[in-house]
Structure formats: structure tokens, C-alpha cells
Enzyme design. Structure first.
Site, PDB file in Angstrom:
ATOM      1  N   TYR A  73       1.480   4.507 -10.120  1.00 52.18           N
ATOM      2  CA  TYR A  73       0.096   4.922  -9.949  1.00 52.18           C
ATOM      3  C   TYR A  73      -0.450   5.610 -11.197  1.00 52.18           C
ATOM      4  CZ  TYR A  73       0.559   3.987  -4.918  1.00 52.18           C
ATOM      5  OH  TYR A  73       0.745   3.385  -3.697  1.00 52.18           O
ATOM      6  N   LYS A 123      15.557   3.933  -6.431  1.00 54.23           N
ATOM      7  CA  LYS A 123      16.009   2.553  -6.604  1.00 54.23           C
ATOM      8  C   LYS A 123      16.652   2.430  -7.989  1.00 54.23           C
ATOM      9  CE  LYS A 123      16.239  -1.717  -5.026  1.00 54.23           C
ATOM     10  NZ  LYS A 123      17.178  -2.076  -3.927  1.00 54.23           N
ATOM     11  N   ASP A 167      14.926   0.998  -0.208  1.00 59.30           N
ATOM     12  CA  ASP A 167      14.799  -0.130   0.712  1.00 59.30           C
ATOM     13  C   ASP A 167      15.743   0.025   1.900  1.00 59.30           C
ATOM     14  OD1 ASP A 167      16.866  -0.397  -1.115  1.00 59.30           O
ATOM     15  OD2 ASP A 167      16.647  -2.564  -1.350  1.00 59.30           O
ATOM     16  N   ASP A 171       4.582   6.859  -0.674  1.00 55.52           N
ATOM     17  CA  ASP A 171       3.417   6.260  -0.020  1.00 55.52           C
ATOM     18  C   ASP A 171       3.861   5.257   1.039  1.00 55.52           C
ATOM     19  OD1 ASP A 171       0.767   5.776   0.482  1.00 55.52           O
ATOM     20  OD2 ASP A 171       0.345   4.786  -1.426  1.00 55.52           O
ATOM     21  N   ASP A 186       4.014   5.801   5.415  1.00 52.89           N
ATOM     22  CA  ASP A 186       3.255   4.902   6.288  1.00 52.89           C
ATOM     23  C   ASP A 186       4.178   4.223   7.296  1.00 52.89           C
ATOM     24  OD1 ASP A 186       1.018   5.575   4.860  1.00 52.89           O
ATOM     25  OD2 ASP A 186       0.380   3.513   4.493  1.00 52.89           O
TER      26      ASP A 186
END
Length: 326
Positions: free
Chosen positions: A120, A167, A199, A223, A227
């Protein structure tokens, strides 16, 4: 003492849930000076700017900011607003509440999301026709700041389980630095922690969320994972968030502008009201924050409820019920 609060409803249901939160705050015995600012799609259509300079200055000079939602201009509104208040940490609790049909009723998670960099950072380019690039930025300073914040949050709020999401097996330099720095912070503090590939963590959060407490994440991972957790507890209409800086902060629901129901008066104000409760904590009114949370949880349990939670109540009905509980 009077606290100056910037109120930026934005677009869509932000125009409905933000006033609801202000009503709840008005019901408390605290002096607030609410000053409204404009931002979002309609503002851009009218002025040419999604986030006018006046609104930036309003947020910068306020004791805290309440933000509703932005539509198509979201990236032009919320990212600069977070920068204006100096936010480096995004705090997103995901909690299952009594009386709701949650997928995982034992969920009690808090995502501590790095708020300034990662993908971002906004560094994108087209290097040839049909070929674009995105630069992912991870720094040791920002990684240290979010790790310190996350471990401190866990200790202060009684969470025993801290997980560092990453990751680093693929993004060896960037997430490697994030993981290495966060682990160093844990070692310096003598704090226990686990690490998890982001993941694999997504799967484990769905199957066994009770195994996790505070999750420290790079920007995009925080983020996405928060969610995902919203689906475990009943939807995005239940998730508040805080964007915290060293001296200032901005509070917003995790949900977006929901144009499909905007203007119908049925938006769930829970996430916005719980965001206001987080603002109360930030301003030093923890007991009042607890009162707002208790009243909101009582209404979630007994009703009335908005359609997203299986009820038929309006935004105003739920807000009035929470105020009555207060």
C-alpha cells in the site's frame, strides 16, 4: 475538558452510521466538540478533490477523528487521512458476540496491522504496454514499531497468544526483514510468540480461531485476514478499527460504503459505534468505552437487529436501543 472530534461521514452508509455513533457519544457525560468535514465521491464530484485540504487540517488538528466510509475514492481518502494523523498501527478486533449466529462462536482476535507501507506504499508504474509493477516496501523501523505496539497491546489487554504473520518463505527479503525484526522485539521483551505463514494462518483461523489472540501482520495481510475473521463472527458490520499514531488517531468501521443499501436506513451501526468506543479508550475514557461496548453487546444479544443480522430494525432503532441501554 472538551475534546475536539473531527467527524467525516464520507459516502454511502457512512452518512448514516457516523451520526449514529455521534448520538451515542452525546449520551455520555463527556464534553465533545464535533466538527464535520467532507470527503469521498460526492466531495470529489463537487470540488474536484476527494479529500480537501480543509478536511485534512481538521483531522490533523483534532484530538481524534471518526470516519465513516468512502466509495470509489477510498484510496484517495483513507490512506491520506491515516497519514495525516500519523497512524502507524491499524487495530482490528474480531469478536463473536452472544446471541448472534457466528460461524465460530469462540472467536476473540485482534489484528495489529502495519499501516504505512507494504504494497500500500503506492509505488506502481507501467514499464511497457501491458506490463505494470508494484513495489513492496518493508523497513526495519516500521516493522519494529508495529511489533512493539502489538506485544504491548497483548500484554495490556490480557492476550496470552501472539502470532507473527508473514510469507518469508517466498518474500524472503521483505517479509524476511519483517519477521526477523518482530522476533527480535519479542526476544528483547521476553515475550512468548508463534509465527505463521499467512496463507496457512487463513485456514487455521477458520478452523480453530480459539488458538489465536493477537496477530501482528504486514499491511496487506492484516487487511485480508481481518476481513476473513469478519466472516467468522457475523460480518463486516461488526468490526471496528483504530488507526493509531504517536499523538493522534482515526477510528473507522472496517466495512465500506455499501452503496446497495445506502439511503435505506437499515445499515448496521455496530462497527461504527464500537469504533467510537475504541476512541473513548484512546482519549482516556476506558470506563465509558466499556459502557458503550456493554450496551452494544446487550442489543446485539437481545435485539433489535438490522437486516444483515437477520432482523428488520432500522439504523435509528438500533442506535436508540443502545442509548437506552446506556
Amino acid at each position: 475538558m472538551t475534546h475536539r472530534i473531527a467527524v467525516i461521514p464520507g459516502d454511502g452508509i457512512g452518512q448514516e452510521v457516523t451520526p449514529a455513533a455521534v448520538e451515542v457519544l452525546d449520551a455520555l457525560d463527556i464534553e465533545f466538540d464535533f466538527v464535520e468535514g467532507d470527503a469521498g465521491d460526492a466531495t470529489k464530484a463537487e470540488t474536484g478533490e476527494a479529500l480537501p485540504q480543509d478536511t485534512r487540517e481538521l483531522a490533523r488538528g483534532a484530538d481524534a477523528t471518526l470516519f465513516g466510509a468512502a466509495g470509489e475514492t477510498a484510496a484517495d481518502v483513507i490512506l491520506p487521512l491515516r497519514e495525516v494523523v500519523g497512524s502507524f498501527a491499524n487495530v482490528r478486533p474480531a469478536v463473536s458476540y452472544p446471541g448472534l449466529d457466528a460461524v465460530q462462536p469462540d472467536t476473540d482476535l485482534v489484528f495489529i496491522r502495519e499501516n504505512t507501507e507494504g504494497v500500500y506504499s503506492g509505488i506502481e508504474s507501467e514499464i511497457a504496454d501491458g506490463v505494470t509493477t508494484l513495489t513492496r516496501v518493508i523497513t526495519e523501523d516500521a516493522s519494529r514499531d508495529i511489533a512493539e505496539f502489538g506485544f504491548e497491546y497483548a500484554e495490556t489487554n490480557g492476550y496470552d497468544d501472539v502470532t507473527i504473520a508473514h510469507k518469508a518463505n517466498v518474500m524472503r527479503e521483505t517479509d524476511g526483514l519483517f519477521l526477523e525484526t518482530a522476533e527480535a522485539v519479542a526476544e528483547e521483551r521476553g515475550a512468548e510468540y508463534d509465527t505463521a505463514l499467512m496463507d496457512a494462518l487463513a485456514m487455521h483461523l477458520i478452523t480453530h480461531p480459539e488458538d489465536y489472540g493477537v496477530v501482528i501482520c504486514p499491511n496487506l495481510a492484516g487487511d485480508m485476514l481481518s476481513d476473513l475473521a469478519a466472516g467468522l463472527v457475523g460480518g463486516l458490520g461488526l468490526l471496528p478499527s483504530a488507526n493509531v499514531g504517536s499523538e493522534n488517531a482515526l477510528f473507522e468501521p472496517v466495512h465500506g460504503s455499501a452503496p446497495d443499501i445506502a439511503g435505506e436506513g437499515v445499515a448496521n451501526p455496530t462497527a461504527m459505534i464500537l469504533s467510537a468506543a475504541m476512541m473513548l479508550d484512546h482519549l482516556g475514557y476506558g470506563e465509558d468505552g466499556d459502557r458503550v461496548r456493554d450496551a452494544t453487546e446487550a442489543v446485539l444479544d437481545a435485539g433489535p437487529r438490522t437486516p444483515d443480522l437477520g432482523g428488520d430494525a432500522s439504523t435509528e432503532d438500533v442506535t436508540a436501543a443502545i442509548i437506552e441501554r446506556l
